[in-house]
Design a protein around this motif. Sequence first.
Motif, PDB file in Angstrom:
ATOM      1  N   TRP A  32      -5.114  23.301  14.070  1.00 45.02           N
ATOM      2  CA  TRP A  32      -3.787  22.455  13.764  1.00 45.02           C
ATOM      3  C   TRP A  32      -3.099  22.688  12.548  1.00 45.02           C
ATOM      4  N   LYS A  33      -1.718  22.853  12.452  1.00 43.75           N
ATOM      5  CA  LYS A  33      -1.118  23.036  11.303  1.00 43.75           C
ATOM      6  C   LYS A  33      -0.618  21.561  11.028  1.00 43.75           C
ATOM      7  N   ILE A  34      -0.977  20.956   9.728  1.00 48.90           N
ATOM      8  CA  ILE A  34      -0.362  19.698   9.427  1.00 48.90           C
ATOM      9  C   ILE A  34       0.501  19.817   8.224  1.00 48.90           C
ATOM     10  N   HIS A  35       1.284  18.840   7.842  1.00 46.37           N
ATOM     11  CA  HIS A  35       2.290  18.785   6.816  1.00 46.37           C
ATOM     12  C   HIS A  35       1.966  17.278   6.201  1.00 46.37           C
ATOM     13  N   THR A  36       1.609  16.734   5.143  1.00 56.06           N
ATOM     14  CA  THR A  36       1.474  15.758   4.555  1.00 56.06           C
ATOM     15  C   THR A  36       2.696  15.551   3.582  1.00 56.06           C
ATOM     16  N   SER A  37       2.976  14.206   3.600  1.00 62.62           N
ATOM     17  CA  SER A  37       4.045  13.409   2.464  1.00 62.62           C
ATOM     18  C   SER A  37       3.708  12.066   2.373  1.00 62.62           C
ATOM     19  N   THR A  38       3.834  11.550   1.190  1.00 60.18           N
ATOM     20  CA  THR A  38       3.850  10.167   0.837  1.00 60.18           C
ATOM     21  C   THR A  38       5.009   9.543   0.901  1.00 60.18           C
ATOM     22  N   ASP A  39       5.220   8.086   0.354  1.00 57.03           N
ATOM     23  CA  ASP A  39       6.417   7.599   0.296  1.00 57.03           C
ATOM     24  C   ASP A  39       7.255   7.988  -0.746  1.00 57.03           C
ATOM     25  N   LEU A  40       6.583   8.637  -1.647  1.00 57.52           N
ATOM     26  CA  LEU A  40       7.223   9.088  -3.166  1.00 57.52           C
ATOM     27  C   LEU A  40       7.512  10.470  -3.072  1.00 57.52           C
ATOM     28  N   LEU A  94       0.967  -1.310  -0.022  1.00 58.01           N
ATOM     29  CA  LEU A  94       0.133   0.033   0.133  1.00 58.01           C
ATOM     30  C   LEU A  94       0.771   1.298  -0.065  1.00 58.01           C
ATOM     31  N   SER A  95       0.553   2.327  -0.789  1.00 59.76           N
ATOM     32  CA  SER A  95       1.281   3.507  -0.713  1.00 59.76           C
ATOM     33  C   SER A  95       0.915   4.127   1.009  1.00 59.76           C
ATOM     34  N   LYS A  96       1.840   4.835   1.393  1.00 62.08           N
ATOM     35  CA  LYS A  96       1.935   5.346   2.450  1.00 62.08           C
ATOM     36  C   LYS A  96       1.983   6.721   2.784  1.00 62.08           C
ATOM     37  N   LEU A  97       1.184   7.358   3.733  1.00 64.16           N
ATOM     38  CA  LEU A  97       0.827   8.735   4.027  1.00 64.16           C
ATOM     39  C   LEU A  97       1.411   8.963   5.378  1.00 64.16           C
ATOM     40  N   PHE A  98       2.292  10.100   5.161  1.00 64.28           N
ATOM     41  CA  PHE A  98       2.773  10.683   6.672  1.00 64.28           C
ATOM     42  C   PHE A  98       2.306  11.908   7.127  1.00 64.28           C
ATOM     43  N   ILE A  99       1.894  12.085   8.091  1.00 64.36           N
ATOM     44  CA  ILE A  99       1.314  13.427   8.509  1.00 64.36           C
ATOM     45  C   ILE A  99       1.932  13.748   9.950  1.00 64.36           C
TER      46      ILE A  99
END
Length: 351
Positions: free
Chosen positions: A22-30, A8-13
């Motif tokens: 809330w201030k959030i920053h997202t990033s995937t495994d790519l 599965l593709s991964k999402l990091f928050i």
Amino acid sequence: MKTKGTTLSKLFIGIDVHKRSWKIHTSTDLFDGCSLTIPPNAFVLQKYVDRHFKGYQVFCCYESGCCGFSHHRLFESFGWHSLVVNPADVHRPAKAQFQKTDKIDARLLCRELKDGRLTSIHVPEIEREQLRCLFRRRNDLVKEQRKIKTQIKMQLLYLGIEIPNELDKPHWSHAFRIWLRDLSFDYKTMDYCLQTRLEDYDFTDKQKRDVSTRLRAYCRKHYKKDYYLLRSVPGVGGIVACGIICELGDLRRFKNFKQLASYVGLVPRVHQSGDNLTTSGLTPRANRIMRSYLVEATWQALRFDPVMQAYYRLHQGKDVKRILVKVARKLLSRIHAVIRTETPYEIGVVS
């Protein structure tokens, strides 16, 4: 032939939590993602993830603080992998010391999470967390009572009223309280001032006693085995036993005693550069409430346990505070051993 991906593709928050937003920053495994501000609500974040990253394996983290663990439990209920981290464990470049914003903090959390460099702190169960709140309420009442006592004695000193030597003690006896109530002044204004201070003292004292009674009763009923194992150790009274159960949780979760001593904060602050090795007091990273309670319990252990007394005398001549910390560490070691072996402690005899 068509093939399907097996991972599965991964999402990091990374989430910088605050009361109002809330201030959030997202990033995937790519790819690196974006930063945005959302309302302080876990379900709003869930809707955002379902809309833009459906089917992703989600990893998120935020720093421990005022928001507690309620958001972490919601994230876990969504099927996400959630971490609550100590702010001191987040690596910050030198530039971040001069440029600190919520956006930068969220990005740093996301980066550290993606690189696998974060470790979650211990998250207690809801029941244990709320029991801890009751124990800390008692601690607040003790501080408030001490503050009121200081204010009353300060007022007497200011007015030039001398307290009799037999009554001037840290512990306020019943006789001293009667003496305070029988005081009379030239004007009714001061009588009323002292009366209100004494009413504050009586109210706080009653609350402290009620909370202490409920705390001990709850621990005796729901943690009976551990409570009485802890009480078997000299120096560990009912309140200290409740504190260990509330603040430290189940001591069996620690792999060894060194981990427990580090968690409590009974380890030295060490600095080494080349051949120069220096130690300067205790580490500032500690459970300060339990460290202070254990040091106080050490004085009681020295009164009743001959083995502890012999260990104390073995180090006589050194700095008293350093010796007391050594004895407190030994006391904590006994507490850990009693819980791990589930065997009540027996006072030894020094030959």
